[in-house]
Design an enzyme around this catalytic site. Structure first.
Site, PDB file in Angstrom:
ATOM      1  N   PHE A   1       0.839  -1.214   0.000  1.00 19.15           N
ATOM      2  CA  PHE A   1       0.000   0.000   0.000  1.00 19.15           C
ATOM      3  C   PHE A   1       0.874   1.265   0.000  1.00 19.15           C
ATOM      4  O   PHE A   1       0.910   2.011  -0.986  1.00 19.15           O
ATOM      5  CB  PHE A   1      -0.934  -0.086   1.224  1.00 19.15           C
ATOM      6  CG  PHE A   1      -1.567   1.190   1.668  1.00 19.15           C
ATOM      7  CD1 PHE A   1      -2.182   2.041   0.756  1.00 19.15           C
ATOM      8  CD2 PHE A   1      -1.559   1.544   3.022  1.00 19.15           C
ATOM      9  CE1 PHE A   1      -2.776   3.230   1.178  1.00 19.15           C
ATOM     10  CE2 PHE A   1      -2.162   2.711   3.447  1.00 19.15           C
ATOM     11  CZ  PHE A   1      -2.755   3.565   2.531  1.00 19.15           C
TER      12      PHE A   1
ATOM     13  N   THR B   1       2.077  -9.644   1.260  1.00 16.13           N
ATOM     14  CA  THR B   1       0.816  -8.886   1.322  1.00 16.13           C
ATOM     15  C   THR B   1       0.718  -7.876   0.181  1.00 16.13           C
ATOM     16  O   THR B   1      -0.316  -7.217   0.036  1.00 16.13           O
ATOM     17  CB  THR B   1       0.673  -8.125   2.670  1.00 16.13           C
ATOM     18  OG1 THR B   1       1.822  -7.276   2.839  1.00 16.13           O
ATOM     19  CG2 THR B   1       0.569  -9.066   3.845  1.00 16.13           C
ATOM     20  N   GLY B   2       1.766  -7.748  -0.616  1.00 17.51           N
ATOM     21  CA  GLY B   2       1.754  -6.798  -1.735  1.00 17.51           C
ATOM     22  C   GLY B   2       1.124  -7.413  -2.980  1.00 17.51           C
ATOM     23  O   GLY B   2       0.819  -8.606  -3.011  1.00 17.51           O
TER      24      GLY B   2
ATOM     25  N   TYR C   1       4.824  -5.823  17.732  1.00 19.75           N
ATOM     26  CA  TYR C   1       5.013  -5.003  16.522  1.00 19.75           C
ATOM     27  C   TYR C   1       5.643  -3.652  16.898  1.00 19.75           C
ATOM     28  O   TYR C   1       6.636  -3.225  16.293  1.00 19.75           O
ATOM     29  CB  TYR C   1       3.662  -4.803  15.835  1.00 19.75           C
ATOM     30  CG  TYR C   1       3.669  -3.766  14.731  1.00 19.75           C
ATOM     31  CD1 TYR C   1       4.232  -4.030  13.488  1.00 19.75           C
ATOM     32  CD2 TYR C   1       3.093  -2.500  14.940  1.00 19.75           C
ATOM     33  CE1 TYR C   1       4.230  -3.074  12.479  1.00 19.75           C
ATOM     34  CE2 TYR C   1       3.085  -1.545  13.934  1.00 19.75           C
ATOM     35  CZ  TYR C   1       3.655  -1.836  12.711  1.00 19.75           C
ATOM     36  OH  TYR C   1       3.652  -0.883  11.719  1.00 19.75           O
TER      37      TYR C   1
ATOM     38  N   VAL D   1      -9.282   1.331   9.192  1.00 14.21           N
ATOM     39  CA  VAL D   1     -10.738   1.461   9.294  1.00 14.21           C
ATOM     40  C   VAL D   1     -11.316   2.121   8.039  1.00 14.21           C
ATOM     41  O   VAL D   1     -12.420   1.783   7.608  1.00 14.21           O
ATOM     42  CB  VAL D   1     -11.099   2.231  10.593  1.00 14.21           C
ATOM     43  CG1 VAL D   1     -10.605   3.671  10.565  1.00 14.21           C
ATOM     44  CG2 VAL D   1     -12.580   2.195  10.864  1.00 14.21           C
ATOM     45  N   VAL D   2     -10.563   3.034   7.410  1.00 14.27           N
ATOM     46  CA  VAL D   2     -11.087   3.723   6.230  1.00 14.27           C
ATOM     47  C   VAL D   2     -11.319   2.726   5.097  1.00 14.27           C
ATOM     48  O   VAL D   2     -12.384   2.713   4.466  1.00 14.27           O
ATOM     49  CB  VAL D   2     -10.125   4.846   5.780  1.00 14.27           C
ATOM     50  CG1 VAL D   2     -10.545   5.408   4.424  1.00 14.27           C
ATOM     51  CG2 VAL D   2     -10.089   5.963   6.822  1.00 14.27           C
TER      52      VAL D   2
HETATM   53  N1  LIG Z   1      -0.631   1.492   7.123  1.00 14.54           N
HETATM   54  C1  LIG Z   1      -0.378   2.256   8.207  1.00 14.54           C
HETATM   55  O1  LIG Z   1      -1.239   2.981   8.702  1.00 14.54           O
HETATM   56  C2  LIG Z   1       1.022   2.210   8.821  1.00 14.54           C
HETATM   57  C3  LIG Z   1       1.224   2.944  10.002  1.00 14.54           C
HETATM   58  C4  LIG Z   1       2.490   2.931  10.568  1.00 14.54           C
HETATM   59  C5  LIG Z   1       3.522   2.247   9.964  1.00 14.54           C
HETATM   60  N2  LIG Z   1       3.297   1.540   8.826  1.00 14.54           N
HETATM   61  C6  LIG Z   1       4.430   0.837   8.207  1.00 14.54           C
HETATM   62  O2  LIG Z   1       4.493   1.210   6.845  1.00 14.54           O
HETATM   63  C7  LIG Z   1       5.043   0.133   6.072  1.00 14.54           C
HETATM   64  C8  LIG Z   1       4.129  -0.203   4.907  1.00 14.54           C
HETATM   65  O3  LIG Z   1       2.887  -0.645   5.439  1.00 14.54           O
HETATM   66  P1  LIG Z   1       1.618  -0.920   4.525  1.00 14.54           P
HETATM   67  O4  LIG Z   1       0.429  -0.468   5.281  1.00 14.54           O
HETATM   68  O5  LIG Z   1       1.859  -0.375   3.176  1.00 14.54           O
HETATM   69  O6  LIG Z   1       1.597  -2.503   4.509  1.00 14.54           O
HETATM   70  P2  LIG Z   1       1.559  -3.531   3.265  1.00 14.54           P
HETATM   71  O7  LIG Z   1       1.366  -4.872   3.887  1.00 14.54           O
HETATM   72  O8  LIG Z   1       0.604  -3.073   2.224  1.00 14.54           O
HETATM   73  O9  LIG Z   1       3.025  -3.407   2.669  1.00 14.54           O
HETATM   74  C9  LIG Z   1       4.120  -4.158   3.136  1.00 14.54           C
HETATM   75  C10 LIG Z   1       4.849  -4.688   1.928  1.00 14.54           C
HETATM   76  O10 LIG Z   1       6.014  -5.380   2.379  1.00 14.54           O
HETATM   77  C11 LIG Z   1       6.099  -6.642   1.730  1.00 14.54           C
HETATM   78  N3  LIG Z   1       6.789  -7.550   2.641  1.00 14.54           N
HETATM   79  C12 LIG Z   1       6.349  -8.033   3.831  1.00 14.54           C
HETATM   80  N4  LIG Z   1       7.256  -8.846   4.382  1.00 14.54           N
HETATM   81  C13 LIG Z   1       8.319  -8.873   3.539  1.00 14.54           C
HETATM   82  C14 LIG Z   1       9.564  -9.536   3.545  1.00 14.54           C
HETATM   83  N5  LIG Z   1       9.908 -10.340   4.552  1.00 14.54           N
HETATM   84  N6  LIG Z   1      10.414  -9.360   2.498  1.00 14.54           N
HETATM   85  C15 LIG Z   1      10.063  -8.552   1.457  1.00 14.54           C
HETATM   86  N7  LIG Z   1       8.884  -7.890   1.398  1.00 14.54           N
HETATM   87  C16 LIG Z   1       8.026  -8.053   2.417  1.00 14.54           C
HETATM   88  C17 LIG Z   1       4.652  -7.043   1.456  1.00 14.54           C
HETATM   89  O11 LIG Z   1       4.518  -7.989   0.409  1.00 14.54           O
HETATM   90  C18 LIG Z   1       4.026  -5.701   1.116  1.00 14.54           C
HETATM   91  O12 LIG Z   1       4.128  -5.422  -0.257  1.00 14.54           O
HETATM   92  C19 LIG Z   1       5.264  -1.014   7.049  1.00 14.54           C
HETATM   93  O13 LIG Z   1       6.608  -0.984   7.467  1.00 14.54           O
HETATM   94  C20 LIG Z   1       4.339  -0.675   8.202  1.00 14.54           C
HETATM   95  O14 LIG Z   1       4.780  -1.254   9.406  1.00 14.54           O
HETATM   96  C21 LIG Z   1       2.068   1.492   8.241  1.00 14.54           C
END
Ligand SMILES: NC(=O)c1ccc[n+]([C@@H]2O[C@H](COP(=O)([O-])OP(=O)(O)OC[C@H]3O[C@@H](n4cnc5c(N)ncnc54)[C@H](O)[C@@H]3O)[C@@H](O)[C@H]2O)c1
Length: 317
Positions: A11, A35-36, A141, A184-185
């Protein structure tokens, strides 16, 4: 600049990659697609399907020679971290350490890390929460993200690696996964568009700091070309409760679903909002997208994204 973006099929990572390409950077993406989605990979980027922890990481750095790393890949589920803290630590801490090691071995100049505002600060009375508030995570986490930040500080002290840890608030916008433990959105948008029940946990007066994903991508682009080192909150400083999110989305999706409440979620934080003044002052970053505009773009996306999510027809006006 040549930039390696981990998690670039996810995302936030895919928006960051889009933004960096738009700014003229060369982008290489590393993602294991756990998850991508392939459909979210930007056309102009080279892609390696690979774990951050892969024994081929050194090979990748040797071939691509990135000048900067933007590390978005993570095990991003709080719930899964509680169920399987060892897996969480193996991705979020050991995976980050592996990327840091490869970065110093291959002369990377700048390292950005996707950290978290809510999960690192935990329950605090200090709202909006500044970066120097005590870090009191209440989930594995939050603990692994905090530990990764300590590794960043250590690699800076030991090897001079320049870094910024961007502590995101609640990020929302197009491409967010509406399944499982999503924002939630995304959940409410998809449910309301499908005419399904979108239940609010508890009284709905719990607050969050909702920041639009395009603004988060912009924060990464700015941090990449800056030499400021340390942790930076990336949020709006504005508290919005879940009842308001529901009301706005109900209007934007033209849903006639009544507001429905379920039992409160055990241990859910009551208030979470970060203080963005440090990044505003040092990086000149300001959130540009109003909540209404960001939610509207999100609803539009969920209506029109048949490639990844089932298409949802617009109800008659
Ligand atoms: N979404 C939020 O509100 C939020 C808030 C705070 C922090 N974050 C951080 O932002 C980052 C992105 O989050 P997101 O919401 O886009 O999540 P997401 O799950 O959409 O993206 C994570 C990506 O990392 C890849 N991935 C996971 N494990 C992996 C691995 N071992 N090796 C290679 N790729 C891997 C997944 O395939 C995915 O494409 C994360 O680090 C998350 O902790 C997100």
């Amino acid at each position: 600049m040549k930039v390696l973006v981990s998690g670039g099929a996810g995302f936030i990572g895919s928006h960051v990659a889009d933004r960096l390409l738009g700014a003229g950077h060369e982008v290489v993406i590393l993602d294991d697609l756990s998850t991508g989605h392939v459909e979210q990979l930007p056309a102009g980027a080279r892609f390696y399907q690979m774990d951050v922890h892969s024994p081929w990481l050194d090979e990748l750095f040797t071939i691509e020679r990135p000048e900067a790393v933007v590390h978005q890949a993570a095990q991003a589920s709080v719930r899964r971290s509680v169920e399987d803290p060892v897996f969480d630590a193996s991705v979020n801490l050991l995976g980050t350490a592996a990327l840091l090691q490869a970065s110093v071995q291959h002369g990377v100049r700048r390292f950005l890390f996707a950290s978290t505002g809510g999960a690192i600060y935990g329950d605090t009375d200090l709202v909006p929460t500044p970066e120097d508030a005590p870090a009191l995570p209440v989930s594995p986490y939050g603990a692994s993200k905090l530990a990764a930040e300590v590794y960043l500080r250590t690699f800076h002290a030991l090897h001079g690696l320049s870094y910024a840890a961007l502590r995101y608030a609640n990020v929302y916008g197009p491409r967010q996964d509406p399944h499982g433990e999503a924002g939630v959105v995304a959940i409410f948008t998809q449910r309301l568009l499908r005419g399904e029940k979108a239940r609010i946990n508890g009284d709905g007066k719990q607050t969050r700091d909702f920041v639009y994903v395009g603004d988060v991508a912009d924060a990464n682009a700015r941090a990449l070309t800056s030499d400021q080192v340390g942790a930076f909150n990336v949020g709006t400083g504005v508290e919005t409760d879940i009842n308001r999110i529901f009301a706005l989305l109900r209007q934007l999706t033209r849903s006639d679903r009544p507001e429905e409440h379920g039992p409160p979620l055990a241990g859910e934080q009551r208030r979470s909002v970060v203080d963005p003044r440090k990044i505003e002052t040092l990086l000149g970053w300001h959130p540009q997208t109003s909540l209404e505009a960001g939610l509207s773009a999100t609803v539009q996306y969920f209506r029109e994204a048949p490639a990844i999510r089932p298409a949802v027809p617009a109800p008659p006006a």
